[in-house]
Design a protein around this motif. Structure first.
Motif, short mmCIF file in Angstrom:
data_model
loop_
_atom_site.label_atom_id
_atom_site.label_comp_id
_atom_site.label_asym_id
_atom_site.label_seq_id
_atom_site.Cartn_x
_atom_site.Cartn_y
_atom_site.Cartn_z
N GLY A 1 -80.31 21.07 34.79
CA GLY A 1 -81.64 21.36 34.41
C GLY A 1 -82.14 21.54 32.89
O GLY A 1 -81.30 22.51 32.27
N ARG A 2 -82.97 21.08 32.61
CA ARG A 2 -83.36 21.10 31.04
C ARG A 2 -85.14 21.37 30.85
O ARG A 2 -85.78 20.89 31.64
N LEU A 3 -85.40 22.28 29.75
CA LEU A 3 -86.87 22.26 29.65
C LEU A 3 -86.80 22.30 28.04
O LEU A 3 -86.27 22.84 27.43
N THR A 4 -87.94 21.29 27.60
CA THR A 4 -88.26 21.37 26.20
C THR A 4 -89.80 21.77 26.10
O THR A 4 -90.52 21.25 26.82
N ILE A 5 -90.12 22.68 25.11
CA ILE A 5 -91.07 23.20 24.84
C ILE A 5 -91.37 23.02 23.50
O ILE A 5 -90.97 23.52 22.48
N LEU A 6 -92.65 22.29 23.40
CA LEU A 6 -93.02 21.57 22.10
C LEU A 6 -94.16 22.38 21.58
O LEU A 6 -95.10 22.64 22.17
N GLY A 7 -93.96 22.81 20.24
CA GLY A 7 -95.23 23.77 19.67
C GLY A 7 -95.51 23.37 18.42
O GLY A 7 -94.89 22.27 17.89
N THR A 8 -96.57 23.53 17.68
CA THR A 8 -97.22 23.33 16.48
C THR A 8 -96.11 23.53 15.25
O THR A 8 -96.15 22.76 14.40
N GLU A 9 -95.14 24.46 15.54
CA GLU A 9 -94.21 24.82 14.63
C GLU A 9 -92.87 24.56 14.75
O GLU A 9 -92.05 25.20 14.11
N GLY A 10 -92.62 24.00 15.90
CA GLY A 10 -91.05 24.00 16.28
C GLY A 10 -90.83 23.75 17.78
O GLY A 10 -92.01 23.34 18.35
N TYR A 11 -89.79 23.68 18.10
CA TYR A 11 -89.60 23.42 19.46
C TYR A 11 -88.41 24.14 19.92
O TYR A 11 -87.49 24.63 19.32
N ILE A 12 -88.29 24.34 21.40
CA ILE A 12 -87.20 25.01 22.08
C ILE A 12 -86.75 24.04 23.26
O ILE A 12 -87.53 23.50 23.81
N GLU A 13 -85.22 23.96 22.97
CA GLU A 13 -84.74 23.14 24.45
C GLU A 13 -83.87 24.33 24.97
O GLU A 13 -82.95 25.14 24.60
N LEU A 14 -83.87 24.25 26.57
CA LEU A 14 -83.19 25.02 27.31
C LEU A 14 -82.28 23.99 28.16
O LEU A 14 -82.57 23.10 28.54
N ARG A 15 -80.84 24.34 28.01
CA ARG A 15 -79.86 23.81 28.97
C ARG A 15 -79.60 24.85 29.88
O ARG A 15 -78.64 25.70 29.54
#
Length: 323
Positions: A230-244
């Motif tokens: 399961g993965r989730l990527t959160i894109l923002g205006t100043e960066g991003y987060i990826e969850l594994r």
């Protein structure tokens, strides 16, 4: 869900299941739990404030409605509904009774990396969130599944079932309070022996706070060391987060992995020791009639998005396209 509530300070007052094998399994795990003679005994007890239920999905709404009509709050396993009609009925009874109809979106509430990502996003770590990309592969393990698992009307379809997790996370991370389904599709690509099964689904969502792409499937191979990557990527205006969330394939051991990329650097965070606040907040909401764990509007909207995506889904099977 029982562990979640016990860890939060709840007391297990009793349990009921009609199936002897489920009674045996639950009693073995919770040897001090009291088996009651019927569901009605739980509903009518003056000593019970909250009922948690993990019935077959198409039976969860009717149980929740009965719980609310008996003056109690309800925590359902996901999916909380299998039809839009069930959702409409639950909304009406919830408005009438003002009881809580909560849904355990465990990929957020019971995953420490996802909880930590929420804290980072709310602190502005990646600027304004723009999009989530949620991937929810699962291992089928067909011989272990009950017959209802392969009946579309009983589990509600793949987007409604495991896609509801992703709808919840999209709303939460983008801050969306209204949303719509842009496109959706489902298919049974590889399991013709189970005609009621959908083994693949994806959807595109758009809300007043951002957008989302979601893919869910039953194709986790046996070579993976857990039930799903399961993965989730959160894109923002100043960066991003990826969850594994559950595994970092060929990488670090265990689960709850978080990667943060911003304008300065790239960071890894091991979130295995993080808190899981959903349980304590839900019990506080039961006591204080608040909405700190999850708003009622959010719980229902996440379900509605998954249900509407399921209802509108086209076939994802390859088709010839006219020139």
């Amino acid at each position: 869900m029982t562990d979640l509530l016990l860890d939060a300070g709840g007391e297990l007052a009793g349990f009921y299941a009609a199936e002897p094998e489920l009674v045996a399994e639950f009693s073995e795990r919770y040897p001090n739990a009291r088996l009651v003679g019927s569901a009605a005994e739980i509903l009518e007890s003056a000593d019970i404030d909250l009922v948690a239920g993990a019935a077959i999905p198409d039976e969860r709404a009717s149980l929740g409605i009965a719980v609310m009509r008996h003056g109690k709050d309800y925590l359902a396993d996901k999916p909380g509904f299998t039809t839009l009609e069930q959702l409409a009925d639950a909304r009406a009874v919830q408005r009438e009774t003002r009881r809580i109809y909560s849904i355990c979106y465990s990929e957020r509430f019971q995953n420490r990396a996802t909880v930590r990502a929420g804290e980072l996003v709310q602190s502005g770590a990646i600027g304004r969130p723009l999009q989530t990309v949620g991937l929810g592969p699962h291992r089928l393990n067909a011989p272990s599944r009950p017959a209802w698992f392969f009946e579309r009307s009983r589990y509600g379809g793949i987007l409604n079932d495991i896609g509801s997790h992703q709808a919840d996370q999209f709303l939460f991370f983008t801050g969306s309070t209204s949303a719509e389904v842009v496109a959706s599709q489902v298919a049974n690509f590889a399991h013709p022996e189970y005609p009621g099964l959908e083994d693949f689904g994806d959807m595109v969502l758009r809300g007043d706070g951002g957008t989302s792409y979601v893919r869910v499937d039953w194709f986790t191979p046996d070579g993976l060391g857990t039930w799903g990557d399961g993965r989730l990527t959160i894109l923002g205006t100043e960066g991003y987060i990826e969850l594994r969330k559950y595994i970092d394939i060929a990488g670090r051991p265990g689960g709850d992995h978080l990667f943060l990329v911003d304008r300065q650097t790239t960071r890894y965070m091991d979130c295995r020791d993080g808190d899981l606040p959903f349980g304590p907040r839900l019990l506080d909401d039961v006591r204080n009639r608040t909405e700190t764990a999850m708003t009622q509007a959010h719980a229902f909207l996440a379900s509605e998005l998954a249900l509407r995506a399921q209802a509108a889904a086209r076939s994802a099977r390859p088709q010839a396209v006219a020139a």
